[in-house]
Motif scaffolding. Structure first.
Motif, short mmCIF file in Angstrom:
data_model
loop_
_atom_site.label_atom_id
_atom_site.label_comp_id
_atom_site.label_asym_id
_atom_site.label_seq_id
_atom_site.Cartn_x
_atom_site.Cartn_y
_atom_site.Cartn_z
N LEU A 2 -6.95 -7.03 7.06
CA LEU A 2 -6.73 -5.42 6.81
C LEU A 2 -5.53 -4.75 7.12
O LEU A 2 -5.03 -4.39 8.66
CB LEU A 2 -8.06 -4.70 6.85
CG LEU A 2 -9.04 -5.51 6.35
CD1 LEU A 2 -10.27 -4.38 6.94
CD2 LEU A 2 -9.47 -5.36 4.96
N THR A 60 -3.39 -4.68 -3.16
CA THR A 60 -3.00 -3.10 -2.27
C THR A 60 -4.51 -2.22 -2.39
O THR A 60 -4.27 -2.27 -4.72
CB THR A 60 -1.57 -3.32 -2.53
OG1 THR A 60 -1.09 -4.04 -1.79
CG2 THR A 60 -1.89 -2.15 -1.02
N ILE A 110 -4.09 -5.75 1.38
CA ILE A 110 -5.60 -6.83 1.55
C ILE A 110 -5.06 -8.41 1.98
O ILE A 110 -4.07 -8.60 0.79
CB ILE A 110 -6.93 -6.56 0.76
CG1 ILE A 110 -7.50 -5.39 1.27
CG2 ILE A 110 -7.73 -7.70 0.93
CD1 ILE A 110 -8.11 -4.99 0.36
N LEU A 152 -13.18 -9.57 9.33
CA LEU A 152 -12.66 -8.72 9.18
C LEU A 152 -11.57 -8.49 10.16
O LEU A 152 -12.35 -8.60 11.09
CB LEU A 152 -13.44 -7.74 8.95
CG LEU A 152 -14.14 -7.06 7.80
CD1 LEU A 152 -14.94 -5.94 7.40
CD2 LEU A 152 -13.40 -7.82 6.50
N LEU A 182 -10.54 -11.74 6.46
CA LEU A 182 -9.98 -10.78 5.33
C LEU A 182 -9.10 -9.70 6.53
O LEU A 182 -9.87 -9.24 7.15
CB LEU A 182 -10.80 -10.35 4.76
CG LEU A 182 -10.65 -9.43 3.95
CD1 LEU A 182 -10.59 -9.86 2.31
CD2 LEU A 182 -11.62 -8.72 3.28
N LEU A 195 -13.17 -1.87 -1.08
CA LEU A 195 -13.69 -3.00 0.24
C LEU A 195 -15.12 -4.18 -0.20
O LEU A 195 -14.72 -4.91 0.31
CB LEU A 195 -13.64 -2.61 1.33
CG LEU A 195 -13.11 -3.61 2.31
CD1 LEU A 195 -11.78 -4.14 2.21
CD2 LEU A 195 -12.31 -2.42 3.64
#
Length: 66
Positions: free
Chosen positions: A6, A30, A15, A56, A4, A44
């Motif tokens: 960020l 978003t 994202i 992440l 993911l 999140l």
């Protein structure tokens, strides 16, 4: 392995998510947070759990090029 991505801004969080192989990533959503980080972390967390995210990746924070 699912990633993911960020991209944290002052008012929004961009994202992206990879496929299950971790090779191809696409834009996901978003989240507008307006400095409400409690809201942001709840949203999140939902995405991480629903999409079974393994890693992440936070974009480098720096100055925008004008």
């Amino acid at each position: 392995m699912r990633y993911l991505g960020l991209d944290l801004g002052t008012k929004t969080l961009g994202i992206s998510i990879s496929d299950k192989t971790g090779i191809i990533a696409t834009s996901l959503t978003t989240i507008r947070h307006d400095d409400d980080f409690n809201y942001l972390t709840k949203e999140l967390k939902k995405i991480i759990e629903e999409r079974e995210v393994d890693v992440l990746v936070l974009g480098q924070i720096g100055r925008a090029h004008v």
